[in-house]
Each structure stands twice: as C-alpha cells, then as structure tokens.
Motif scaffolding. Structure first.
Motif, PDB file in Angstrom:
ATOM      1  N   LEU A  67     -90.772 -14.375  -6.032  1.00  0.00           N
ATOM      2  CA  LEU A  67     -91.379 -15.428  -6.844  1.00  0.00           C
ATOM      3  C   LEU A  67     -92.839 -15.665  -6.482  1.00  0.00           C
ATOM      4  CD1 LEU A  67     -88.456 -17.966  -7.065  1.00  0.00           C
ATOM      5  CD2 LEU A  67     -89.382 -16.539  -8.886  1.00  0.00           C
ATOM      6  N   LYS A  86     -86.532 -28.208  -2.573  1.00  0.00           N
ATOM      7  CA  LYS A  86     -87.559 -28.663  -3.508  1.00  0.00           C
ATOM      8  C   LYS A  86     -88.965 -28.425  -2.962  1.00  0.00           C
ATOM      9  CE  LYS A  86     -87.883 -33.654  -2.711  1.00  0.00           C
ATOM     10  NZ  LYS A  86     -87.468 -33.591  -1.298  1.00  0.00           N
ATOM     11  N   LYS A 120     -89.665 -24.838  -3.642  1.00  0.00           N
ATOM     12  CA  LYS A 120     -89.848 -24.636  -5.079  1.00  0.00           C
ATOM     13  C   LYS A 120     -91.269 -25.016  -5.487  1.00  0.00           C
ATOM     14  CE  LYS A 120     -87.702 -27.130  -8.705  1.00  0.00           C
ATOM     15  NZ  LYS A 120     -86.454 -27.534  -9.346  1.00  0.00           N
ATOM     16  N   VAL A 121     -91.694 -26.212  -5.110  1.00  0.00           N
ATOM     17  CA  VAL A 121     -93.012 -26.654  -5.572  1.00  0.00           C
ATOM     18  C   VAL A 121     -94.124 -25.877  -4.875  1.00  0.00           C
ATOM     19  CG1 VAL A 121     -93.174 -28.616  -3.996  1.00  0.00           C
ATOM     20  CG2 VAL A 121     -94.468 -28.627  -6.105  1.00  0.00           C
ATOM     21  N   PHE A 174     -94.304 -22.502  -6.670  1.00  0.00           N
ATOM     22  CA  PHE A 174     -94.771 -22.586  -8.054  1.00  0.00           C
ATOM     23  C   PHE A 174     -96.223 -23.032  -8.134  1.00  0.00           C
ATOM     24  CE2 PHE A 174     -95.183 -25.375 -11.894  1.00  0.00           C
ATOM     25  CZ  PHE A 174     -95.267 -24.347 -12.812  1.00  0.00           C
ATOM     26  N   HIS A 194     -83.798 -12.171 -11.036  1.00  0.00           N
ATOM     27  CA  HIS A 194     -84.895 -12.767 -11.798  1.00  0.00           C
ATOM     28  C   HIS A 194     -84.878 -12.269 -13.238  1.00  0.00           C
ATOM     29  CE1 HIS A 194     -88.424 -14.863 -12.711  1.00  0.00           C
ATOM     30  NE2 HIS A 194     -89.340 -14.104 -12.158  1.00  0.00           N
ATOM     31  N   ASP A 200     -83.382 -17.498 -16.065  1.00  0.00           N
ATOM     32  CA  ASP A 200     -84.640 -18.197 -15.869  1.00  0.00           C
ATOM     33  C   ASP A 200     -84.406 -19.585 -15.282  1.00  0.00           C
ATOM     34  OD1 ASP A 200     -83.675 -19.427 -18.097  1.00  0.00           O
ATOM     35  OD2 ASP A 200     -85.062 -18.442 -19.466  1.00  0.00           O
ATOM     36  N   ARG A 201     -83.343 -19.702 -14.455  1.00  0.00           N
ATOM     37  CA  ARG A 201     -83.104 -20.930 -13.700  1.00  0.00           C
ATOM     38  C   ARG A 201     -83.094 -20.572 -12.218  1.00  0.00           C
ATOM     39  NH1 ARG A 201     -83.794 -22.177 -18.035  1.00  0.00           N
ATOM     40  NH2 ARG A 201     -82.692 -23.575 -19.434  1.00  0.00           N
ATOM     41  N   LEU A 202     -83.846 -21.307 -11.431  1.00  0.00           N
ATOM     42  CA  LEU A 202     -83.969 -20.970 -10.017  1.00  0.00           C
ATOM     43  C   LEU A 202     -82.631 -20.992  -9.268  1.00  0.00           C
ATOM     44  CD1 LEU A 202     -85.737 -20.130  -7.712  1.00  0.00           C
ATOM     45  CD2 LEU A 202     -86.430 -22.490  -7.402  1.00  0.00           C
ATOM     46  N   MET A 213     -80.695 -18.031 -10.097  1.00  0.00           N
ATOM     47  CA  MET A 213     -81.301 -16.830  -9.530  1.00  0.00           C
ATOM     48  C   MET A 213     -80.885 -16.663  -8.068  1.00  0.00           C
ATOM     49  SD  MET A 213     -85.318 -15.844  -9.318  1.00  0.00           S
ATOM     50  CE  MET A 213     -85.937 -14.727  -8.058  1.00  0.00           C
ATOM     51  N   ARG A 251     -82.843 -11.517 -22.011  1.00  0.00           N
ATOM     52  CA  ARG A 251     -84.026 -11.815 -22.797  1.00  0.00           C
ATOM     53  C   ARG A 251     -85.100 -10.744 -22.707  1.00  0.00           C
ATOM     54  NH1 ARG A 251     -86.815 -15.435 -21.066  1.00  0.00           N
ATOM     55  NH2 ARG A 251     -85.285 -15.835 -19.466  1.00  0.00           N
TER      56      ARG A 251
END
Ligand SMILES: Nc1ncnc2c1ncn2[C@@H]1O[C@H](COP(=O)(O)OP(=O)(O)OP(=O)(O)O)[C@@H](O)[C@H]1O
Ligand SMILES: [Mg+2]
Lengths: 445, 276
Positions: free
Chosen positions: A30, A165, A168-169, A172, A223, A227-229, A232, A286
C-alpha cells in the motif's frame, strides 16, 4: 500421494512464515515500497553476522536484535541517501541494500570457519529438514521452528490490530497523520523493524526468497481482489495459507507425474503464490482482464442483437418476406460482423422472446418490435439531426447514425425529436416510428 | 518523529502576548515571524512575516513554485524551518493541533488506496478518538454528517478511486469539516473542480466564516480572488503584500508578484476594474 505427520509439520511452518510475512507486506504494497521487503530481507545479513561476531552466540535473541538494528538502519540510511543525494527512494534503496548484503556475505565468508551460517541456506531455507527437530506434542511431531514463527505471527497481528487506524492514516496520508499528532515516521520504522525480525524468524526454515515472495505476492493479490482494507488484510492471510498448503501438495505430487522425486516446498509455495496472483489478474472483479473482455463482448453482442432487430424491422416495413436462411447473409452484407456473432445474436434474441422462427421465416414478436422501434427511431432522428445541424447530404448520414443509435437513451431521443423538423420523417423520406407506448415498452423488460 | 523545533518552541511560549497589530496573541489564528525555509540550502521562502486575522477567508496567491505549499507545510511542522517562529492562537503548533485542520493538495495521496469515502472522512476524527482505540459511533456519525454536508452522502460507501476529481475534493473538505477545527489550511481546494463544486465549496467557506473559523487557502484563479476572499497574501519567495483584498489585490502588487509573466494579469485587472 501419502500424507505423513511430518508433512503437516512442514505445511504448518510454511503457513506460519507466509502469514507472518503477508500481514506486514500489506503495508509495503500500500505504501508502494514493495522493494523494501526485498531490501530488508537481504540487508539483515550483516546484522546477523555482526551480532554473531560480537557475541559469539547464535541464540535467537542475538540474531533478532542484530536483524532489528540492521532493518532500522536500512530504512533510515536509504531515506538519508535519497534525501541528501536527491535520488528516488527506490534507487537509494537499491544501492543501500545491495551494499549491506555484500558486506554481510563478506563477513560470513571471512568468518566461515567459526560461523555456521550458510549463505545458500539463507537464500533457499530448508523447509524439508524442519521436522527433524520436533517436540512431541501428544504424539504429533511439532517442529521447533514453528515457535519463533508463531511468536512473529502473534506480534505482527497484534501490531496491526492495535495500531490499525494509525497505520491506515499514516499510509494513506502521512501529512494528515502528522497534523493529527500520529508519528507516521515512527510507525514506519516499527514496521520496518518487525519485517526485519520476521525475516530472520522465517529465514532458516523457508529462506529469504520465499520471505520476499510472501511479503509481497499475497497482499498484491488481495489488493486486486478487493477495495476494502480489512478484507484485503484477511484475504492476504488466506492466500498465504493457501500458498503454503497447495505449495507443499504440489511439491510432493507434481514432480512424480514426470517421474522425478519431490521438489522444494518453499519454491513451490512461491510458484503457487505467483499462480494465484496470475489468476487474480485474469479474474479480479473490477480490474481483471477476464471481466474487461466479457464487458466488451457484452457490448458487441448487444449491438449485433440490435442490428438484427433493426434489419427484421426494415424487412417488415417493406413487407417483403425473407426466408430465415437469407437473414444471416443479409445481416453480414448490410452490417458486417462475423457470421458466428450474428448466429449468436439471433439465437439469444429467440431465447429472449424477441423473435420467433416459423414457416422458415424470422418474425419479430411484440417485445422485439418495440425494441426495434426505439432503435429505428433513434437512427432516423439522428439522420434528421445530422442533416439539419451539420448540413450533411442524406447519403452521408446513415453510417454515423448507425453507430450512434446503439448508445441513444430515451431522454436523448426526446430531445432529438424536439429539435428536428418534421419529427415524423427522416431525410430519406422514411417515417420515424413513435416511441413505444408504456405497455409495449414494459413488454420489452 | 524527531521534533527539530522543540528548542525554539519552548522559548516562544513566553513571547509578548500582543501581536504586531496590537491584538492579544491568542486572538491571532496564525502569526508567522521571520520564517525562512530552504530545501537543500536553496531558500524557497525568505523572511516571511504574516499575521492572519481571525474569522476571515484568506487567499495565498503566487506563481507556481512561489512557496505557497511550502509556507503551509512549514507552519504545520511538515517540513523543517531554517529559522523563524510560527504561533497559532499564541501557542506553538504542537499544543494547538486540535484547533487546526489541513486539506492537502489532492495529488498528495494515493486514490487507489482501499478505503471508502466515509473511511477517509472518519480519519479527520482520529485526533479526537485517541491512540489504539476503535472509532466510536459518535465519530462515524459526525463523519457521515460532514459527508452529507458537502453533498456526498450517497457516495459514503464508494471506494475513493471511483469518485470524480471534484467529488474527491469534496471528500477532503468533509474530512476537514469532521475535524471541527478553528483554523483551516487548504491547498488549492478549487483545483480541477467544476462550477457546481466550486459553488458548493464557496458556500462551505462562507459557513465556516460565519461560524467564526479562519480559512487560509492557496488559490490560483485570480479572477475570483476578490469575490471569494476577504484577505490576500501575495507570495513569491518573500511576502510581496498582505492585507484586505480591496487594498492589497491591486494590479501593481500582482505585477510585483508574478513579474512580467502573466497576460492573465490584465484580465484580472480588468475584472477588478469592472467590480469597482
Ligand atoms: N520536497 C521538496 N524538495 C525539494 N524542493 C522542493 C520540495 N518541495 C518543493 N520544492 C521546491 O520549493 C519551491 C516551492 O515549492 P512549493 O510547492 O511550495 O510551490 P507552490 O507555490 O505551492 O507551487 P504550486 O503553485 O505549483 O503548487 C519550488 O521551487 C519547488 O521546486
Ligand atoms: Mg502548491
């Protein structure tokens, strides 16, 4: 294939290393620094060698500390090199880890007499030998190598859950993380340390090549699939386990088909992980190739079906009876397209109840006629519109109208009808059919 | 993370409690003194002095590479300062984090990241949630409300790469709203959005202002500066001029900021003239 308890032991150790690696690898993928996995797993080597040379011990703790220090140094040095040298981070990583790896090799070879670390073993591991050192747990030979790997799994999972979290942040949007008071860089270094330590825990049994594969391939596959962490993360674990089980099964079965003895499980695990990735590339919901091809085919088939309906409608208009046998030829002549495609189109129209075949003739059903009418309406409205606004001659407007008719919505037909004058006749003098009434239209559905 | 500014910040807490403009410092959202920033010894901001008035919409205007983004990042401790001091409501940044929201340039994140629009907005609440704690119901609801507020309620469950550029910008804005800050920094909030989204963003800026919040935004469209913003800060390496739009956003100052390179300038001057 015969399955012994020792096979279970091998799979267990393989799966534990795969899962421990895959958990952390998600964040490498990621952060788009997959190379870091490669770098770290090589760069820990001098850490191990120096730790050994300093302490003379090959105990786990010494090794882990050596690896952790080497891991953090690799991450930090490559960052400095990229900042000071103004080069891309992956380039500086390449420089730093190859240099460290070479240093590690030299140290090991120099002290070869004293050190019982084998570079070959570091690369390929010795998964098959793992059951040789086992505890006997209620009759089951539990490999000793499973213990540090289980610890690594628990440690990594705990880290992910506890700092979910924050990870994650800071992955990202590192800038936002910093403004929220989350030390993104510290987390990054903790992640690097854990990877280095996991690498060492997995080295002896599976070797660094598999470590690199398991850090990157299962997360990259996951991945592609979601498309949801959270999904994944979960998928990467499942894929890692699948690679371990299938890899071992493949290693002991596939070579025997060709008359060879079984092959390396670690190698096969990497191969299986790669195959799973390939499958995901083809079949991912997708982004997958298969889906894109299917979508294109669906559009092509829809156009062929609509063309067939349009042709039958025009035949009906002229009231000339045409034998069913002639329809495919007419379709090919009027519209091009392969015979196979037209054949499929006609068959699917019959299945959908849009046309029937009776007395050796194709006939439109009411539903089919309603669909055909909207299509012909769109076609002729466009012809009028193109003649009016682009001042094209009537013989120039058929081809563009024929292409665009397949992508014309009800709202567009309405707008066109409001624009052209008269809205009942096209430039060739043929009548523009009305929009099907609500009743007819519902028959289409 | 190593805080390289700790030393200067400690002394800065006992600076005089009055700003240059004579206001009590805790009423000044942002006070920048002698700020210099350099990347690899090449200065990109030189001796910047600026005080932002409270409850205003403030535009940072300047050519590409003028140091606008750098100014924001240096203020927020995201890039190291070579020298200078930055105070938020009279205190250094570390102690005022909760009061400050940041909307980065849209290109700064990876939109393929596997999260939904709502997830991104929830991130704005992480400061309130606290370490290692799961995100509670009230935070999710606040995030959802912020999404609704920017007209993106229907897109909460969408993965973010499946949003248009304007919708992504709205998600970023919602995240800032969810943060519920007193001072916002926005880096080019209007970049690449259509007229409808631009209107929506302006409406939200106005709401923030009537709520007493201060917004400092990098803005590139010279034509709309006088319409959208109360104050401007013209930068190009140094501060060229700062103050109320009416008196500061003059073609003369713009000429100084952009040098000879803008024919747009004439258009802007034209737009200005027609407004008076
Ligand atoms: N991380 C970095 N490393 C080195 N130089 C940088 C870095 N970021 C910015 N610069 C340089 O600093 C200068 C100012 O950059 P900055 O991003 O602040 O400009 P800007 O005013 O925001 O421009 P734009 O309008 O294009 O967004 C530029 O010359 C840029 O090349
Ligand atoms: Mg910028």
């Amino acid at each position: 294939m015969t399955w012994y308890p020792l096979d279970t032991g091998i799979v267990l150790v393989g799966a534990l290393s795969a899962v421990a690696c895959a958990l952390l690898g998600n964040f490498l993928v990621l952060k788009r620094i997959s190379m870091m996995g490669d770098a770290l797993s090589h760069a820990v080597l001098p850490g191990l060698a120096i730790a050994f040379l300093l302490t003379g011990s090959r105990g786990s703790l010494t090794m882990f500390i050596g690896a952790a220090v080497a891991g953090v140094l690799t991450a930090a040095i490559s960052q400095w090199v990229s900042e000071l040298g103004q080069v891309e981070e992956s380039a500086s990583l390449g420089v730093v880890f190859t240099a460290l790896f070479a240093l590690g090799l030299i140290l090991i070879v120099r002290g070869a007499d004293a050190v019982d670390l084998d570079p070959g073993c570091v690369l390929y591991g010795s998964l098959e030998l793992v059951p040789l050192e086992s505890w006997n747990v209620a009759g089951f030979p539990l490999p000793r190598a499973a213990a540090p790997l289980a610890v690594a799994c628990v440690l990594n999972l705990g880290f992910l859950l506890l700092f979910y979290k924050e990870l994650k942040v800071s992955t990202f949007d590192p800038a936002l993380a910093k403004t929220l008071g989350i030390p993104a860089r510290l987390l990054h270094y903790v992640l690097m340390t854990l990877i280095a330590v996991t690498t060492v825990a997995a080295f002896e049994s599976v070797g660094s090549i598999l470590v690199i594969a398991m850090l990157i391939v299962p997360p990259a596959t996951a991945h592609l699939l979601t498309d949801r962490l959270p999904v994944m993360l979960l998928l990467s674990v499942v894929l890692a386990m699948a690679a371990a089980v299938l890899g071992h099964v493949a290693a002991i079965t596939v070579p025997t088909w060709f008359g060879y003895a079984d092959t390396s499980t670690a190698g096969m695990m990497a191969v299986v992980a790669g195959l799973l990735f390939g499958l995901a590339v083809l079949a991912a919901p997708r982004y997958g190739l298969a889906r894109r091809v299917a979508q294109q085919f669906a559009v092509t088939l829809r156009i062929a079906r609509e063309d067939a309906l349009g042709l039958l409608y025009r035949i009906e208009e002229t009231q000339a009876g045409v034998s069913a046998a002639a329809v495919p030829r007419l379709l090919r002549e009027a519209l091009g397209g392969s015979s196979l495609l037209n054949h499929w189109a006609l068959r699917s129209l019959r299945r959908a109840g849009h046309i029937t075949r009776a007395d050796a003739e194709y006939r439109l059903t009411d539903a089919g006629r309603a669909t055909a009418r909207t299509l012909i309406r769109a076609h002729r409205l466009w012809e009028s519109y193109l003649t009016k606004h682009l001042a094209l001659r009537p013989d120039q407007v058929h081809a563009p109208a024929h292409r665009i008719e397949h992508f014309t919505t009800g709202a567009m037909r309405e707008a066109l009808a409001g624009d052209v004058e008269p809205a009942t006749q096209d430039p060739h003098g043929r009548s523009i059919p009305d929009e099907p009434s609500a009743g007819e239209a519902s028959a289409v559905q | 993370m190593i805080d390289t500014h700790a030393a200067t910040d400690v002394t800065s807490t006992d600076t005089p409690a009055v700003s240059r403009g004579g206001l009590p410092l805790d009423r000044v959202p942002l006070a920048v003194h002698d700020l210099t920033v350099a990347y690899y010894r090449k200065p990109v901001l030189w001796d910047v002095d600026f005080e932002a008035p409270e409850g205003k919409l403030i535009a940072i205007v300047g050519p590409n590479g003028a140091g606008k983004s750098t100014l924001i990042k240096a203020a927020l401790d995201l890039v190291p300062r070579t020298s200078g001091r930055v105070l938020f409501y009279g205190k250094p940044y570390r102690r005022q984090r909760q009061l400050i929201g940041y909307v980065p340039q849209r290109e700064s994140v990876d939109w393929d990241f596997p999260v939904t629009a709502l997830d991104v907005v929830v991130m704005g609440r992480y400061g309130q949630v606290g370490w290692c704690r799961p995100v509670g119901r009230q935070h999710r609801e606040a995030a959802r409300a912020a999404l609704e507020h920017v007209g993106m309620g229907d897109f909460a469950g969408r993965q973010i790469s499946q949003l248009s550029g304007g919708q992504q910008q709205r998600v970023f804005l919602a995240r800032a709203l969810a943060q519920d800050a007193r001072l916002y920094f926005m880096d080019e909030p209007f970049a690449g959005v259509d007229a409808a989204t631009e209107k929506a963003i302006v409406r939200i800026l106005h709401e923030l202002r009537s709520g007493g919040r201060t917004v400092i935004a990098v803005h590139h469209d010279l034509q709309t500066v006088p319409e959208y913003f109360d104050h401007v800060l013209l930068v190009n390496l140094r501060v060229v001029a700062a103050g109320p739009t009416a008196s500061t956003f003059t073609s003369e100052n713009l000429q100084k900021t952009f040098g000879g390179r803008l024919t747009l300038l004439d258009q802007a001057a034209h737009a200005l003239a027609s407004r008076r």
